[in-house]
Structure formats: structure tokens, C-alpha cells
Design a protein around this motif. Structure first.
Motif, mmCIF file in Angstrom:
data_model
loop_
_atom_site.group_PDB
_atom_site.id
_atom_site.type_symbol
_atom_site.label_atom_id
_atom_site.label_comp_id
_atom_site.label_asym_id
_atom_site.label_seq_id
_atom_site.Cartn_x
_atom_site.Cartn_y
_atom_site.Cartn_z
ATOM 1 N N LYS A 300 0.843 -1.087 0.079
ATOM 2 C CA LYS A 300 -0.015 -0.149 0.095
ATOM 3 C C LYS A 300 0.728 1.159 -0.042
ATOM 4 O O LYS A 300 0.388 2.281 -0.235
ATOM 5 C CB LYS A 300 -0.994 0.040 1.111
ATOM 6 N N ASP A 301 2.122 1.051 0.197
ATOM 7 C CA ASP A 301 3.093 2.370 0.124
ATOM 8 C C ASP A 301 3.972 2.383 -0.994
ATOM 9 O O ASP A 301 4.662 1.674 -1.279
ATOM 10 C CB ASP A 301 4.130 2.054 1.308
ATOM 11 N N PRO A 302 3.424 3.369 -1.910
ATOM 12 C CA PRO A 302 4.024 3.580 -3.339
ATOM 13 C C PRO A 302 5.524 3.652 -3.243
ATOM 14 O O PRO A 302 6.257 3.289 -4.388
ATOM 15 C CB PRO A 302 3.270 4.732 -3.945
ATOM 16 N N ASN A 303 6.097 4.157 -2.224
ATOM 17 C CA ASN A 303 7.498 4.347 -1.965
ATOM 18 C C ASN A 303 8.338 2.924 -1.295
ATOM 19 O O ASN A 303 9.492 3.101 -1.027
ATOM 20 C CB ASN A 303 7.825 5.447 -0.993
ATOM 21 N N ALA A 304 7.415 1.918 -1.199
ATOM 22 C CA ALA A 304 8.005 0.645 -0.369
ATOM 23 C C ALA A 304 9.165 0.323 -1.475
ATOM 24 O O ALA A 304 9.194 0.248 -2.696
ATOM 25 C CB ALA A 304 7.139 -0.363 -0.294
ATOM 26 N N PRO A 305 10.375 -0.080 -0.757
ATOM 27 C CA PRO A 305 11.547 -0.383 -1.730
ATOM 28 C C PRO A 305 11.365 -1.738 -2.686
ATOM 29 O O PRO A 305 12.030 -1.960 -3.634
ATOM 30 C CB PRO A 305 12.607 -0.897 -0.456
ATOM 31 N N GLN A 308 11.090 -1.367 -6.229
ATOM 32 C CA GLN A 308 12.613 -1.246 -6.976
ATOM 33 C C GLN A 308 12.980 -2.694 -7.562
ATOM 34 O O GLN A 308 13.886 -2.870 -8.411
ATOM 35 C CB GLN A 308 13.600 -0.752 -5.960
ATOM 36 N N SER A 309 12.372 -3.791 -7.088
ATOM 37 C CA SER A 309 12.925 -4.958 -7.205
ATOM 38 C C SER A 309 12.048 -5.872 -7.832
ATOM 39 O O SER A 309 12.088 -7.152 -7.776
ATOM 40 C CB SER A 309 13.165 -5.784 -5.917
ATOM 41 N N CYS A 310 10.637 -5.177 -8.469
ATOM 42 C CA CYS A 310 9.733 -6.212 -8.937
ATOM 43 C C CYS A 310 9.412 -5.992 -10.463
ATOM 44 O O CYS A 310 9.893 -4.748 -11.026
ATOM 45 C CB CYS A 310 8.545 -5.992 -8.055
ATOM 46 N N HIS A 311 8.801 -6.730 -11.141
ATOM 47 C CA HIS A 311 8.580 -6.661 -12.424
ATOM 48 C C HIS A 311 7.072 -5.985 -12.650
ATOM 49 O O HIS A 311 6.952 -5.114 -13.410
ATOM 50 C CB HIS A 311 8.379 -7.924 -13.398
ATOM 51 N N TYR A 312 6.262 -6.283 -11.622
ATOM 52 C CA TYR A 312 4.848 -5.804 -11.959
ATOM 53 C C TYR A 312 4.566 -5.141 -10.332
ATOM 54 O O TYR A 312 4.956 -6.097 -9.348
ATOM 55 C CB TYR A 312 3.863 -6.774 -12.232
ATOM 56 N N GLY A 313 4.323 -4.155 -10.212
ATOM 57 C CA GLY A 313 3.774 -3.498 -8.873
ATOM 58 C C GLY A 313 2.598 -3.038 -8.773
ATOM 59 O O GLY A 313 1.997 -2.367 -9.528
#
Ligand code: FAD
Length: 334
Positions: A300-305, A308-313
Motif C-alpha cells: 500500500k506504500d508507493p515508496n516501498a523499496p 525497485q525489485s519487482c517486474h509488476y507492482g
């Protein structure tokens, strides 16, 4: 110690229930690259009872030579006889490098050998390389809580040794036309001199969760709120026929046991699809799943790290999104 006497890259080949452990084949893949760079031979050291017939498989996966210690005394892994056999082989043939799977027996054997020889040992290596001219092994692994990668060198002793976790390296595609030399070795060991005996093997009756072998891993984090909330992760995994993974904070909260923990102090996984749901994406978690083929994060946090490590968020509340996913998948997967 004359370093020129030490040649060849060796892999300790782990055998369980008559089968070669997948990590040993993965290490042959990594070892092949090191041996080619160093223009030397890649050897497997095969210790067990009735294991000689497995040597051709090792050639197919990249070995040039297989040293075999085949004797009933090696039927079950025990530190003492396995260590004595491998030490015998080291003293006779002097390898430059030995790699072991970071499995319970691989770690046990590697540390016993390191102590006896003595030499250095880098645990849980994630990247391996070698200097072509000096033969110095460059064994890299996360350090200081995963915040940096440290490259560890063993400059004063030989052989240089490292353990590598399952699924970190990639095995080569097997080549049935490859062959090599089998060197049968023997060491005089007597059962009555062994300090440990295997009296009985008790197999786990409960189905063991092997998240490191699953094609789909659905992992949940602290964002699932509670043990009850975490049940959503189990439900999604069930619909997908996948395994359940977890962050360390979830394990520490007692929502699920340690077998499910993904990360630096848990398991390394490389599934086809990895779901990270309510997981912030701390480096210690990411090192355990970053090589998955497809990573889907829900947070739910758009700034969660983790983004940076996923293909789809997907930015949103897991308690809204996951039930919708389950519902839709139930329609799609009969
Ligand atoms: P949090 O960091 O609390 O993150 C929860 C996330 O959920 C947040 O991003 C939040 O935005 C999100 N969220 C909250 N509510 C919702 C909702 N309703 N819907 C969607 N998202 C929501 N960690 C590991 O995982 N594995 C390891 O092996 C590991 N080893 C470690 C080793 C060392 C030496 C150290 C120091 C730490 C290690 N850690 C490990 C811990 C790691 O640093 C993190 O603390 C941990 O991964 C955080 O877990 P988390 O993401 O579940 O929790």
C-alpha cells in the motif's frame, strides 16, 4: 606452501537417497566457468556407498574428472569418514579450489576440512569468480546485514574453499556426449573406529514445505497484520498450487515457521513467479528472491523499496486486492 602444486577446481558431490543433490550440479556449472578461466580441470569428489554409477551424470554436467570413494562405510553422511576421505583426496591431488553446497552436510564437511587442513572458508557465497593469472578465488557474499557485498579472498592458504546455497548458481544443460576420467580412490577406515553410528533414519511424515523447489511462491510480510490476516497468503498459494513464503518479521511474529522464510537468513528461491505481498523489500529479503523469473509486489506504500525489485507492482491494500485475485483465479483455474 607452494601454490603451483595446487591445481584444479573441485566440487564436493552430495548424494542423498542415491541421487545427486541439485546444488552439486549447479556448482559444476559455476565450477566449469572457473576451470575454463583458469585453464584447468573440473573435478567432482563423489563419496558414498554404491555411488560409482553416478559419475557419468557428473561428466554430462561439466566435470572432467571424478574421484570416487565407494565403500559401505559411507552409506550415510557422517563427518568423520567423509572428512577423512576428502582430506585423503586433498593431500594426494592438491586442488586449488573446493566448492560445497551450503546444505547441512556440505557446511559440516567444509568447516571440518577447513579446520583440519587448515585453510579459509567463505560461507554462503552468492557470486564466484577467479583471477586467471593468480588463481585467486573471488568469493562474494552479502555482509554487514546485507548492506554491502564483500569479496573474500584466501591469499595465504590452499585450497581455497567456499559454500554456496542451493539455487544460487545455474547448472549447465546436460551434454550426453561428454565423458571424463573416473579415478577410484580408497582409504582404510574401520567401522569400529568411528565415533558416530547411524542407528535409525526417521523420516518426516508431515509433507515438508520445499519453497526452494516450488514454481510459484506466494510470500507475505508484516503488512498482513496478524496470523489471521496471513491466512490470505495461504489461500492465494493454494489456488495457484504454490508454496507459501514469508519475511523474517513474519517468522519472528510466529505466524509461520522458519522453513518458509525467504532471504539472507532464510531460503534462496528462484521460482517462475514470486508474489511479495505486504513485504517492504528490505535488502535481506530481496537477496533471497531477486533471481525469480517474475516478481509481483503488492504494497500500500508507493515508496516501498520492493517496487525497485519487482517486474509488476500493485499499489494498494492487500486485503482488497488479494481476495479479488483469489476470486478471479478460481474462475480461471478450474
Ligand atoms: P515491514 O518492513 O514492516 O514491511 C511491511 C510492509 O507491508 C510495508 O512496506 C507496508 O507498506 C506494507 N503494508 C502494510 N499494510 C499493508 C496492506 N494492508 N496491504 C499492502 N501492504 C501493506 N528479512 C527477511 O525477510 N528475510 C531474511 O532472511 C532476513 N534476514 C535478516 C538478516 C539480518 C542480519 C538482518 C539485520 C535483518 C534480516 N531481515 C530479513 C529483516 C529485514 O531487514 C526486514 O526487517 C524484514 O524483511 C521486514 O519484513 P516485512 O517486509 O514483512 O515488514
Amino acid at each position: 606452501m607452494n601454490f603451483d602444486d595446487y591445481r584444479g577446481i573441485w566440487i564436493y558431490i552430495e548424494v542423498k537417497d542415491g541421487q545427486i543433490a541439485p546444488v552439486s550440479l549447479e556448482l559444476l556449472g559455476a565450477g566449469r566457468m572457473l576451470a575454463d578461466k583458469r585453464k584447468t580441470e573440473l573435478a567432482g569428489v563423489l563419496i558414498g556407498s554404491g555411488v560409482k554409477t553416478l559419475a557419468p551424470i557428473l561428466f554430462q554436467y561439466g566435470a572432467d574428472v571424478v574421484y570416487v570413494y565407494d565403500d559401505p562405510i559411507f552409506e550415510h553422511y557422517r563427518t568423520e569418514p567423509y572428512m577423512r576421505a576428502l582430506l585423503d583426496c586433498c593431500h594426494k591431488h592438491k586442488p586449488e579450489v573446493i566448492l560445497y553446497g551450503a546444505t547441512p552436510s556440505g557446511k559440516d564437511l567444509a568447516s571440518a576440512i577447513a579446520t583440519d587442513l587448515p585453510t579459509g572458508l567463505t560461507a554462503d557465497t552468492t557470486i564466484l569468480d577467479i583471477e586467471e593469472d593468480t588463481g585467486l578465488l573471488l568469493a562474494s557474499r552479502p555482509a554487514f546485514g546485507g548492506n554491502i557485498m564483500a569479496t573474500i579472498l584466501c591469499k595465504k592458504y590452499r585450497p581455497q574453499m567456499a559454500t554456496v546455497r542451493p539455487k544460487v548458481m545455474k547448472s549447465l544443460p546436460p551434454d550426453p556426449s561428454r565423458t571424463g576420467r573416473v579415478i577410484e580412490e580408497h582409504i582404510e577406515l574401520h567401522e569400529e573406529e568411528m565415533r558416530t553410528k547411524v542407528l535409525q533414519i526417521v523420516r518426516e511424515t508431515a509433507k515438508k514445505v520445499r519453497i526452494d523447489e516450488a514454481d510459484i511462491v506466494v510470500a507475505g510480510g508484516k503488512g498482513m497484520g496478524s496470523k489471521e490476516g496471513f491466512q490470505l497468503i495461504h489461500q492465494l498459494a493454494e489456488v495457484l498450487g504454490g508454496a507459501v513464503g514469508a519475511s523474517r518479521d513474519v517468522v519472528e511474529a510466529g505466524w509461520i515457521d522458519h522453513h518458509h522464510q525467504v532471504g539472507q537468513t532464510g531460503v534462496t528461491v528462484t521460482p517462475k513467479i514470486y508474489f511479495a505481498i505486504g513485504i517492504s523489500g528490505a535488502i535481506q529479503h530481496v537477496v533471497g528472491m531477486q533471481n525469480s523469473e517474475l516478481i509481483i509486489a503488492i504494497n500500500k506504500d508507493p515508496n516501498a523499496p520492493i517496487f525497485q525489485s519487482c517486474h509488476y507492482g500493485i499499489v494498494g491494500d492487500a486485503f482488497e486486492i488479494v481476495p479479488l485475485l483469489i476470486e478471479r483465479l478460481k474462475e480461471e483455474i478450474p
